[in-house]
Design a protein around this motif. Structure first.
Motif, short mmCIF file in Angstrom:
data_model
loop_
_atom_site.label_atom_id
_atom_site.label_comp_id
_atom_site.label_asym_id
_atom_site.label_seq_id
_atom_site.Cartn_x
_atom_site.Cartn_y
_atom_site.Cartn_z
N ILE A 35 7.00 2.04 -7.22
CA ILE A 35 5.66 2.43 -6.73
C ILE A 35 5.26 3.76 -7.35
O ILE A 35 6.10 4.65 -7.52
N ILE A 50 2.45 6.97 -7.13
CA ILE A 50 1.42 7.57 -6.29
C ILE A 50 0.52 8.39 -7.20
O ILE A 50 0.98 9.25 -7.96
N LYS A 68 -1.66 4.38 -3.79
CA LYS A 68 -0.28 3.91 -3.94
C LYS A 68 -0.38 2.62 -4.74
O LYS A 68 -1.07 1.68 -4.32
#
Ligand SMILES: Nc1ncnc2c1ncn2[C@@H]1O[C@H](COP(=O)(O)OP(=O)(O)OP(=O)(O)O)[C@@H](O)[C@H]1O
Length: 589
Positions: A139, A141, A217
């Motif tokens: 992931i 950000i 995100k």
């Protein structure tokens, strides 16, 4: 153990850390440790690191100050082109130097190095190295500061997974400049709000309501590669207003343009929506325009629903009846009829005149969308022909005559061919080239004439060879042919500059012609002024020509006040002789 003192400090440190951690590592991994230790000590790796460091080393003496020298050189060429003449040898020298292929090659190589385009592209991490148990690993950000500038990205709902994904990232926009957001990335959260079960509109509402920083995100998609900008430039052959387009994926991202505008296409990744920037626009943000295939589909759809939609009213002009002309040449030759210019024109310039009854050989398969273009730099000994297109009576002949009169040693027009017999006062090769009808028909059938017509049983025409010979003799060839001739003329060989001579609005047209005691070109037997019906016909015929051939015009010149129009024409012609101008890219290759 090797002496690592003279080796790369980063590698030495890594090796040291490895040795230090050896006692704490679980048993059974000695083999891997040994391999890693050998690798870190290998001469090959150290040599590679040394090379890498040398390239990466910031040596101020060798730092490029720009990475777009090719573009800068093009801009300088544009500026210098009009100054490069005998009176300004420095400008001429600079112009020659910058056009030199070796210099251009050098600048090109410089840019590649400055942009570090030589760096190897690392392969993707194999999927089996990613831990499926730990999705958090992948992931990212991304935080962007909200400003008045649009984000420069669009989102969509993936039909299969129902997830919200980045559909496109606009080149040069905020998202693109962040270098972190790519098409295909899945948006899982925006400012702490999950996107699960939300529609793209819901997500937009969250974005709209956010203040200050926006935090995304994202799960990187597999298309997260930064694509380089394409270098394609196109001339738009239609008008486009994004707010009138119900299908544009994001109205704010649309780029409006007009027929004739030059756009830089920066991305053609999406088959329906290209990203483009107006040529010369310094702001780097691209906008969305319909792709060629989308626009072709749209035009075809309109044509299918309304077959006549692309042809304006083609009703033959009433005036032709007064001329009582008949066309008898075989069907394969377009029916163009005309009057002999020597009968109605006092000036010495011959023309191939026509009735207004046009049978435009308009190619229905031709769908004008975009034309790829490149800049053509003026050549010192070969000038582009100046082609004046327009409706009969608008003043093309008058403008051509004035241009040739201005500098007869520079501007020349063609001498027409005719099958008519020579009159006593006429000279072969000066007034006309007199040839037999058989010979002329044969050459017309052989495609050797850019235009031709028949009047009172005699053929008249302009041969391609006449145009070629003027160009090759370093004169500026000035032509005022019928619009149909554009198909034969607009080739990479002739590279014509096409100027549409447009009538002004009715009242101005009427007033200017009356003030100048202009003679109607519609009535061969009487020398009289134009009447209202003829003025209307000039305007109507101009609309039709512009509709059909407008995408081929380089310039539109409104012929209102004659001296001013001529002044404008002279300026345009000077520009064509001295400035680099956009032409179909195939003409430059
Ligand atoms: N701007 C203008 N103001 C006034 N008169 C003009 C203007 N332009 C042209 N004329 C006059 O209009 C008449 C028609 O012009 P011209 O013969 O050049 O037309 P053309 O476009 O060549 O038409 P055709 O092909 O039918 O001969 C001429 O008498 C010309 O001097």
């Amino acid at each position: 153990m090797l002496d690592t003192g003279r080796w790369d400090p980063a590698l030495s440190k890594l090796l040291l850390t490895l040795e230090e951690s050896r006692p704490n590592l679980p048993s059974g991994c000695e083999e891997e440790l040994g391999f890693l230790s050998d690798l870190l000590q290998s001469r090959e790796l150290h040599a590679l690191v040394k090379v890498h460091n040398s390239i990466e080393q910031k040596d101020e003496r060798f730092c490029p100050i720009l990475s777009n020298s090719v573009q800068v050189a093009e801009e300088v060429l544009d500026l210098v082109a009009s100054q490069a003449n005998d009176e300004n040898p420095e400008a001429s020298d600079l112009y020659d130097i910058l056009q030199n292929p070796h210099i251009q090659g050098l600048l090109y190589s410089h840019d590649i190095i400055a942009q570090k385009d030589y760096l190897p592209k690392l392969p993707d991490i194999p999927p089996d190295l990613e831990d499926p148990e730990d999705p958090e690993e992948t992931i990212k950000i991304v935080q962007l500061v909200k400003s008045s500038e649009p984000l420069g990205a669009t989102i969509r709902k993936d039909e299969e997974s129902g997830k919200i994904v980045i559909a496109r990232v606009m080149h040069g926009g905020a998202a693109d400049r962040s270098g972190l957001i790519f098409p295909g990335d899945e948006v899982i959260e925006v400012n702490g709000y999950t996107t699960e079960g939300k529609t793209p509109d819901d997500v937009l509402q969250i974005l709209k309501a956010s203040e200050g920083t926006i935090t995304f995100k994202l799960v990187p998609g597999d298309t997260g590669k930064h694509k380089r900008e394409s270098k394609v430039r196109v001339r738009c052959l239609f008008n486009y207003t994004s707010k009138d387009d119900p299908h544009i994926p994001c109205e704010d991202a649309g780029l409006d343009f007009k027929k004739g505008d030059i756009l830089h296409i920066v991305s053609q990744d999406d088959i329906y929506w290209w990203q483009a920037r107006r040529e010369g626009d310094r702001s780097m943000r691209a906008g969305l325009i319909p792709s060629r295939s989308l626009q072709e589909k749209r035009i075809l759809l309109v044509r299918t629903n309304n077959p006549e939609s692309h042809v304006l009213d083609c009703t033959p002009c009433k005036f032709s009846s007064s001329m009582g002309l008949a066309s008898t040449i075989s069907q394969s030759i377009p029916l163009i009829t005309g009057v002999d210019s020597t009968m109605c024109s006092k000036n010495s310039i011959k023309k191939i005149p026509y009735t207004l009854t046009e049978h435009d050989d308009y190619d229905r398969d031709e769908i004008p969308t975009y034309e790829e273009v490149a800049k053509l730099y003026p050549r010192p000994t070969q000038f582009r022909p100046i082609v004046l297109i327009g409706p009969p009576g608008v003043g093309r002949n008058e403008l051509k005559r004035r241009l040739i009169e201005l500098d007869p040693d520079k501007y020349k027009t063609t001498i027409p061919f005719t099958s008519r017999s020579q009159r006593p006062a006429e000279t072969n090769g000066k007034d006309y080239y007199f040839v037999t009808r058989e010979k002329m028909e044969e050459e017309i059938q052989g495609g050797k004439f850019i235009e031709f017509g028949e009047y009172k049983g005699n053929l008249y025409g302009t041969a391609s060879e006449s145009v070629r010979s003027i160009i090759n003799s370093s004169f500026v060839c000035v032509l005022n042919p019928h619009s149909q001739a554009l198909k034969m003329l607009r080739t990479s060989e002739f590279k014509p500059y096409i100027i549409f001579i447009k009538p002004p609005e009715f009242e101005v047209l009427k007033q200017s012609r009356h003030n100048a005691f202009a003679k109607s070109t519609f009535d061969e037997s009487n020398s009289r002024a134009f009447n209202d019906e003829e003025f209307n016909e000039i305007i109507k015929s101009a609309e039709r020509i512009e509709y059909i051939y407008g995408h081929l015009f380089d310039e539109i010149l409104i012929n209102d006040d004659l001296p001013k129009s001529f002044e404008r024409l002279v300026k345009i012609v000077k520009k064509v002789e001295t400035e680099p101008l956009w032409v179909p890219s195939s003409w430059v290759q």
